[in-house]
Design a protein around this motif. Structure first.
Motif, PDB file in Angstrom:
ATOM      1  N   HIS C 124       0.826  -1.215   0.000  1.00  0.00           N
ATOM      2  CA  HIS C 124       0.000   0.000   0.000  1.00  0.00           C
ATOM      3  C   HIS C 124       0.859   1.264   0.000  1.00  0.00           C
ATOM      4  CE1 HIS C 124      -3.580   2.344   0.596  1.00  0.00           C
ATOM      5  NE2 HIS C 124      -3.170   2.821   1.759  1.00  0.00           N
ATOM      6  N   PHE C 125       2.170   1.096   0.196  1.00  0.00           N
ATOM      7  CA  PHE C 125       3.060   2.257   0.237  1.00  0.00           C
ATOM      8  C   PHE C 125       3.663   2.554  -1.137  1.00  0.00           C
ATOM      9  CE2 PHE C 125       2.681   0.714   4.473  1.00  0.00           C
ATOM     10  CZ  PHE C 125       2.690   1.841   5.258  1.00  0.00           C
ATOM     11  N   SER C 126       3.304   1.729  -2.100  1.00  0.00           N
ATOM     12  CA  SER C 126       3.875   1.866  -3.440  1.00  0.00           C
ATOM     13  C   SER C 126       3.336   3.099  -4.164  1.00  0.00           C
ATOM     14  CB  SER C 126       3.518   0.623  -4.253  1.00  0.00           C
ATOM     15  OG  SER C 126       3.755   0.846  -5.613  1.00  0.00           O
ATOM     16  N   GLY C 127       4.173   3.685  -4.991  1.00  0.00           N
ATOM     17  CA  GLY C 127       3.724   4.782  -5.842  1.00  0.00           C
ATOM     18  C   GLY C 127       2.598   4.358  -6.772  1.00  0.00           C
ATOM     19  N   ARG C 128       2.446   3.042  -6.938  1.00  0.00           N
ATOM     20  CA  ARG C 128       1.366   2.509  -7.782  1.00  0.00           C
ATOM     21  C   ARG C 128       0.001   3.020  -7.339  1.00  0.00           C
ATOM     22  NH1 ARG C 128      -0.373   0.938 -12.255  1.00  0.00           N
ATOM     23  NH2 ARG C 128      -2.049  -0.569 -12.304  1.00  0.00           N
ATOM     24  N   ILE C 129      -0.140   3.267  -6.033  1.00  0.00           N
ATOM     25  CA  ILE C 129      -1.435   3.720  -5.512  1.00  0.00           C
ATOM     26  C   ILE C 129      -1.820   5.083  -6.099  1.00  0.00           C
ATOM     27  CG2 ILE C 129      -2.416   4.714  -3.350  1.00  0.00           C
ATOM     28  CD1 ILE C 129      -0.654   1.339  -3.658  1.00  0.00           C
ATOM     29  N   THR C 130      -0.818   5.826  -6.550  1.00  0.00           N
ATOM     30  CA  THR C 130      -1.148   7.141  -7.107  1.00  0.00           C
ATOM     31  C   THR C 130      -1.880   7.040  -8.443  1.00  0.00           C
ATOM     32  OG1 THR C 130       1.021   7.315  -8.191  1.00  0.00           O
ATOM     33  CG2 THR C 130       0.830   8.275  -5.995  1.00  0.00           C
ATOM     34  N   ALA C 131      -1.924   5.862  -9.021  1.00  0.00           N
ATOM     35  CA  ALA C 131      -2.672   5.713 -10.271  1.00  0.00           C
ATOM     36  C   ALA C 131      -4.150   6.043 -10.048  1.00  0.00           C
ATOM     37  CB  ALA C 131      -2.517   4.295 -10.824  1.00  0.00           C
ATOM     38  N   GLY C 132      -4.679   5.564  -8.941  1.00  0.00           N
ATOM     39  CA  GLY C 132      -6.073   5.876  -8.609  1.00  0.00           C
ATOM     40  C   GLY C 132      -6.265   7.366  -8.403  1.00  0.00           C
ATOM     41  N   LEU C 133      -5.287   7.969  -7.758  1.00  0.00           N
ATOM     42  CA  LEU C 133      -5.338   9.402  -7.500  1.00  0.00           C
ATOM     43  C   LEU C 133      -5.330  10.197  -8.814  1.00  0.00           C
ATOM     44  CD1 LEU C 133      -3.097  10.655  -4.588  1.00  0.00           C
ATOM     45  CD2 LEU C 133      -4.460  12.145  -6.030  1.00  0.00           C
ATOM     46  N   VAL C 134      -4.522   9.743  -9.743  1.00  0.00           N
ATOM     47  CA  VAL C 134      -4.409  10.447 -11.022  1.00  0.00           C
ATOM     48  C   VAL C 134      -5.708  10.322 -11.832  1.00  0.00           C
ATOM     49  CG1 VAL C 134      -3.241  10.404 -13.269  1.00  0.00           C
ATOM     50  CG2 VAL C 134      -1.904  10.352 -11.149  1.00  0.00           C
ATOM     51  N   ALA C 135      -6.290   9.134 -11.811  1.00  0.00           N
ATOM     52  CA  ALA C 135      -7.551   8.944 -12.539  1.00  0.00           C
ATOM     53  C   ALA C 135      -8.628   9.848 -11.954  1.00  0.00           C
ATOM     54  CB  ALA C 135      -7.971   7.477 -12.468  1.00  0.00           C
ATOM     55  N   ALA C 136      -8.704   9.868 -10.634  1.00  0.00           N
ATOM     56  CA  ALA C 136      -9.692  10.714  -9.964  1.00  0.00           C
ATOM     57  C   ALA C 136      -9.388  12.190 -10.201  1.00  0.00           C
ATOM     58  CB  ALA C 136      -9.702  10.407  -8.471  1.00  0.00           C
ATOM     59  N   GLY C 137      -8.113  12.526 -10.111  1.00  0.00           N
ATOM     60  CA  GLY C 137      -7.712  13.923 -10.288  1.00  0.00           C
ATOM     61  C   GLY C 137      -8.015  14.441 -11.683  1.00  0.00           C
ATOM     62  N   ALA C 138      -7.967  13.555 -12.669  1.00  0.00           N
ATOM     63  CA  ALA C 138      -8.231  13.981 -14.049  1.00  0.00           C
ATOM     64  C   ALA C 138      -9.615  14.626 -14.160  1.00  0.00           C
ATOM     65  CB  ALA C 138      -8.115  12.784 -14.989  1.00  0.00           C
ATOM     66  N   ILE C 139     -10.581  14.037 -13.469  1.00  0.00           N
ATOM     67  CA  ILE C 139     -11.947  14.582 -13.518  1.00  0.00           C
ATOM     68  C   ILE C 139     -11.979  15.968 -12.876  1.00  0.00           C
ATOM     69  CG2 ILE C 139     -14.333  14.151 -12.837  1.00  0.00           C
ATOM     70  CD1 ILE C 139     -13.713  11.171 -12.790  1.00  0.00           C
ATOM     71  N   ALA C 140     -11.216  16.116 -11.798  1.00  0.00           N
ATOM     72  CA  ALA C 140     -11.170  17.412 -11.108  1.00  0.00           C
ATOM     73  C   ALA C 140     -10.451  18.458 -11.952  1.00  0.00           C
ATOM     74  CB  ALA C 140     -10.488  17.253  -9.747  1.00  0.00           C
ATOM     75  N   VAL C 338       2.143  14.617 -12.584  1.00  0.00           N
ATOM     76  CA  VAL C 338       0.702  14.518 -12.774  1.00  0.00           C
ATOM     77  C   VAL C 338      -0.006  14.155 -11.459  1.00  0.00           C
ATOM     78  CG1 VAL C 338       0.663  12.092 -13.476  1.00  0.00           C
ATOM     79  CG2 VAL C 338      -1.004  13.672 -14.430  1.00  0.00           C
ATOM     80  N   VAL C 339       0.737  13.559 -10.538  1.00  0.00           N
ATOM     81  CA  VAL C 339       0.170  13.282  -9.212  1.00  0.00           C
ATOM     82  C   VAL C 339      -0.030  14.603  -8.472  1.00  0.00           C
ATOM     83  CG1 VAL C 339       0.447  12.003  -7.062  1.00  0.00           C
ATOM     84  CG2 VAL C 339       1.379  11.061  -9.193  1.00  0.00           C
ATOM     85  N   VAL C 340       0.957  15.472  -8.574  1.00  0.00           N
ATOM     86  CA  VAL C 340       0.862  16.790  -7.940  1.00  0.00           C
ATOM     87  C   VAL C 340      -0.312  17.577  -8.528  1.00  0.00           C
ATOM     88  CG1 VAL C 340       2.020  19.032  -7.744  1.00  0.00           C
ATOM     89  CG2 VAL C 340       3.294  16.913  -7.297  1.00  0.00           C
ATOM     90  N   ASP C 341      -0.438  17.598  -9.827  1.00  0.00           N
ATOM     91  CA  ASP C 341      -1.559  18.291 -10.463  1.00  0.00           C
ATOM     92  C   ASP C 341      -2.904  17.741  -9.987  1.00  0.00           C
ATOM     93  OD1 ASP C 341       0.204  19.810 -11.925  1.00  0.00           O
ATOM     94  OD2 ASP C 341      -0.100  18.757 -13.819  1.00  0.00           O
ATOM     95  N   SER C 342      -2.967  16.422  -9.879  1.00  0.00           N
ATOM     96  CA  SER C 342      -4.219  15.765  -9.479  1.00  0.00           C
ATOM     97  C   SER C 342      -4.602  16.151  -8.059  1.00  0.00           C
ATOM     98  CB  SER C 342      -4.053  14.245  -9.565  1.00  0.00           C
ATOM     99  OG  SER C 342      -3.773  13.862 -10.894  1.00  0.00           O
ATOM    100  N   ILE C 343      -3.631  16.096  -7.182  1.00  0.00           N
ATOM    101  CA  ILE C 343      -3.873  16.451  -5.788  1.00  0.00           C
ATOM    102  C   ILE C 343      -4.312  17.904  -5.682  1.00  0.00           C
ATOM    103  CG2 ILE C 343      -2.589  17.057  -3.687  1.00  0.00           C
ATOM    104  CD1 ILE C 343      -1.250  14.318  -3.866  1.00  0.00           C
ATOM    105  N   ALA C 344      -3.622  18.770  -6.368  1.00  0.00           N
ATOM    106  CA  ALA C 344      -3.973  20.194  -6.309  1.00  0.00           C
ATOM    107  C   ALA C 344      -5.400  20.395  -6.788  1.00  0.00           C
ATOM    108  CB  ALA C 344      -2.994  21.009  -7.152  1.00  0.00           C
ATOM    109  N   ALA C 345      -5.777  19.711  -7.863  1.00  0.00           N
ATOM    110  CA  ALA C 345      -7.120  19.889  -8.414  1.00  0.00           C
ATOM    111  C   ALA C 345      -8.188  19.423  -7.440  1.00  0.00           C
ATOM    112  CB  ALA C 345      -7.233  19.130  -9.734  1.00  0.00           C
ATOM    113  N   LEU C 346      -7.967  18.291  -6.811  1.00  0.00           N
ATOM    114  CA  LEU C 346      -8.954  17.762  -5.869  1.00  0.00           C
ATOM    115  C   LEU C 346      -9.094  18.678  -4.653  1.00  0.00           C
ATOM    116  CD1 LEU C 346      -7.925  14.039  -6.235  1.00  0.00           C
ATOM    117  CD2 LEU C 346     -10.229  14.899  -6.627  1.00  0.00           C
TER     118      LEU C 346
END
Lengths: 364, 364, 364, 364
Positions: C124-140, C338-346
């Motif tokens: 659960h500590f893997s950067g792989r988890i950010t894939a979900g974040l990026v998908a969600a962030g794209a909508i935001a 793109v993880v940073v962008d996603s987080i900022a958008a959310l």
């Protein structure tokens, strides 16, 4: 938060009745707890339609654990469980879209979501979403059981039939855990089914009252004011769309009682402090007192009935009438039982975790 | 969180019955709302003991606004209001410490806080803490009123007397707002007082049911599942220590109804969608439908009674008996009314703010 | 809450590197927003390994939206997106379990979860988890863009190479959106890749700094104290496992500045109030002032390196050494963008929703 | 929530610079912890202006505990501490209202609160509000200390002067706790004061960097993702209005490091697992690894300077200029130190409470 509840242990719900899947994410659950997939299946089975007194929509409720479980045990990180939707017949719904089904969320969802709601089968407002809750709750029920905390719910009243009261909590809870129609007096089960079937034939539905008991809780769980055991339990219980009332201990009947009747006198028995009566439902000042926590939920009659009802077409803005076709339950009281148990278990895991810590919760 | 409730608009409570002061912090309240100190005083007055049917502890309830108000208007930053405690007689309590008053939180607080609780007058578990809630709630009630949303609560039942039902909501709510004994049928007020006095003479106490109506809410307020209007209102209402039941619309009586009776048919009247009945209490799927939001709270009899009661001394670990001396109310139903109104107002401000934004909420 | 962040708009993450799937639930997102699946795929593509400077683990990152989207638009109810894991080679990890990879969470996870963590690939500590974040962030990101709010991140510094600074924000952000190596000065891209490749050949890895700008935000977003724009952004940004520093505007360089240098003088230009400099990064007192919000994240070198490192075997409790085999990135700075962008958008959707309401947020 | 932070242990701030009082409510703090009023006074004293390098506004900072403490110990219920404002000179501010002080929240507060903000002395945005935080934090620092967890902060850099680095954490932290100018190399203190005085004479101000170390934390505190130790600490630290950057361990310098340099190799020493370096600041994957947690905050120069600055009058909508008269600090780095310590202590109490439970936290 809208679809998330809990502090240390939280649950998040998602899904729509006719979407790809419904599911839940449980976070903050301790690591190292064995996950009994058979028990999850068992609990989902208790929630499934049953005989003629339920909808003919039959879902196999095959669940899939996407995360948080490794080598059969919880990892301590979020557990995501999904239950794919299979047996969906969505056409029926698009034909009648706009005709607000009385007692349902069709109209309020339309207003809230500007007509973008997934209206098929009630969408996110469907009881189907509770499948995720039940799967998640199963893990919590299992954990609490290993810590000596047991939860049981029976149909206190349904379709004009009243069940017996809890007498031997431990035994009663044990017996209830396998019953499809959870009553303490088994004879009542036949009566209830018969009455529901009769009501179903008339194209109508019926409600009831569920009574729940939790035993084995230590003294001192819960908080004053906004995290009182009553507050957090009721918050989560009222999330069940059909619940219109929640009461603890004597509940509404306390309005007709004197203080001298309502107060639960303390007594020292075998060096343990207990109360002689339990009108406060095991809770004083929002905090458990060691007695069984007892509460009741009023479950309204399923709003979907085939009887013709007057209503409004909110798309065409005109009065109209409606007979809900689809597949629906004449009664969901017995199915809601396991949802109540699941909610109670998740809420109690959270409260226990706040008091004793996540680490303690996982020591089983 | 334990003593904090709400998301966009939140309230935090603090204080003990015999401490320096009780108070509340309201955060997220919009800027620019006129603060009517007279109305705050009026609301605190409705909460104060009244005549022979209340405790003889008389607090002037002089409140002080420490922050969040500038030049008579809210600043948008946290509003802290305190109400100093004046008329405290703490000695009585230390003498009996250890003898758990039945129905009170003495024993659970002792267990939870390891004997470090401020036990005087119930400490943080005292109804006295609701004074802060009422002061804070007054500002919320005032704001909602300026937005056309009115809240009113009457004693539905108390001391064996049943009040009339709401008929003309707007007028009824208006009339109730100034009554010390909030009943719709004024004659009932005399009866209720008489009955309470009689019960008080016998050293006993009595409970009742409060019924609340909220009118003027737009359609679409609230959320599915965990932020349903029922969920958040019940959460906050069960924070009131005496509340043991909460029901919406038909509530527990829905257990005896058929779907065709319970469902509220929609009808278009004067181009507005309303329901013919209101068994769902203005809420479908957790979301307001534009009808009055109606709910009831069961208020238990005050646990402090002068009648002798059996109990346990948890310090000396022995059975004993107790007659609660101190000063106490034979009934708090009428006093709890304004607490219910306050809670409802704060919760609704929060829900409205989530939907429409903090900025909108402040536009009055 | 552990894996959930946000108030009005929230995100919940779940999944493990080598589990069934990773994913995210976004709640509180407004209804009626078109969901551009191509854009989600585009954003996931920006996060995917790239050329020789990335891991050879190749995931197709086929995402599936399980809920919350109907007929191509958001429904207003929770959006659950999952991304199945496909290309997992877990055996490598079980062989070395116990040998704590320096810089990784192996040891802390073992301690926290009592050895029940899913250790494969960091779990659960893997950067792989950010894939979900990026998908969600794209909508935001898509929604904000429709409201005139644009977010862009470039590599400010990486592998010894410094990129140019933002000059024309709108144009710069636009150009960055399609770059795999997001630099403003395109020549630097070649240099960075060359340097990373060289470091990779030596079995080592390298870090860098990402700089982000957000334009188009209205004045007045954010809160004083605990919901300052800095507070909530940094909270979410530090969730990215590799981020070890976050600064706004002049950031750490303010330590060497005088007040007369740091202060951003206001000036009225074309009837709009702007600041002449932007050392405060568009934020005064935690609240947006209408200037671009500018912040930087320090991204540490990927801890997985093939160079031999000393470490401890926490199972056998002995000193040992380790060369991380598996497949890993010599640099993740460009992928983290793109993880940073996603987080900022959310986070910004949440803050905007608090101020203007969920309804407003959905008006596009 | 805006002015509330924390889950199990939370803090709520309120007050304005020139209002009646500032204060804080701490909730979820365990019962039975001795409250050392002298230590609270000591901490408030460290926050107070000092010599010529501070504002001439002198507040006695007499605090009053309104609730949550009984017989010298915490009760487990909310602790409300207020600090009345005494030495206010508000007239100065009303004269210049509308002229936005550069670097301050005047303009953003005006926009956010529609001109209803309490503008006197910065109102709710004033550093004065941190007095409540410091008083509350003192109790948390004291508790942690009793559990073997110590927090210390020194001025890493200020006014062009660099302090030594931490060498012997325990001793260094101990020494810092009583210093008004918290430096490890005492000679630097004289230099810093001299430089600040010189800058002050020129009507200017200066910033700096604070470095904090926390020792004694057990392994396994914190959560992955959104409740990482970095996330929650930075969230709370960025609430301090002057903080513009936060970094952990090597922080921003990691951008120039290779993985083989940045990774902290584990080694077994005296049967304890430690790391040879501490570039990750005691945190791996968001969770404590048993090494000192080390972080730095960038503190910007005080925005109030007497040098003339260009600005805008947002009431009259015109360009203008301004020399901030009032009383202000040429440097607040040394005063901010105790605010940082307080925030860290409160955040750590919360994280520890989540892991081990409220009950454990109170066992001292």
């Amino acid at each position: 938060m809208k679809n998330t509840f809990g502090n240390n242990v939280s649950i998040t719900l998602f899904g729509e009745s006719h979407g790809t899947a419904v599911g839940a994410v449980v976070d903050g659950f301790p690591a190292g707890v064995k996950v009994n997939e058979e028990f999850i299946a068992h609990q989902l089975d208790l929630r499934r339609p049953f005989g003629k007194i339920s909808t003919s929509r039959q879902e196999t409720d095959k669940f899939e654990i996407l995360s948080g479980v490794f080598e059969g045990k919880t990892t301590g990180t979020p557990i995501c469980i999904i239950i794919p939707n299979e047996n969906t017949q969505s056409k029926e719904y698009s034909k009648t879209y706009g005709k607000a089904r009385p007692g349902h969320a069709d109209y309020t969802a339309f207003c809230k979501y500007n007509g973008c709601e997934d209206y098929r089968g009630g969408g996110h407002f469907s009881g189907r979403i509770t499948a995720g809750l039940v799967a998640a709750g199963a893990i919590a029920i299992d954990l609490l059981s290993q810590k000596g905390i047991e939860i049981g719910t029976h149909i206190s009243k349904c379709a004009g039939v009243e069940d017996s009261k809890f007498t031997d909590f431990e035994n009663d809870i044990n017996i209830l855990s396998n019953k499809k129609i959870p009553v303490l007096n088994e004879e009542k089960s036949v009566e209830i089914i018969k009455n529901i079937e009769k009501i179903a034939e008339e194209g109508d539905s019926v409600g009831g009252i569920l009574e729940t008991a939790v035993i084995g809780l230590p003294v001192g769980v819960g908080e004053p004011w906004f995290d009182s055991v009553e507050s957090v339990l009721s918050h989560a219980l009222f999330a069940i769309p059909a619940v219109k009332g929640v009461e603890f201990g004597a509940g509404f009947s306390c309005a007709d009682m004197l203080g001298s009747q309502m107060n639960d006198n303390f007594v020292l028995e075998d060096n343990k402090i207990i109360t002689k009566t339990n009108n406060n439902g095991g809770i004083n000042g929002g905090i458990t007192n060691g007695m069984p926590v007892v509460f009741r939920c009023a479950v309204k009659p399923t709003p979907s009935i085939s009887k013709e009802q007057e209503t409004v077409d909110f798309i065409n803005n005109e009065n109209t009438s409606l007979s809900v076709k689809g597949r629906h339950d004449p009664c969901i009281v017995h199915r809601a039982r396991v949802v109540v148990d699941s909610i109670a278990a998740l809420v109690l895991c959270d409260l226990l975790s706040q008091k004793f810590g996540t680490d303690w919760l996982g020591e089983v």
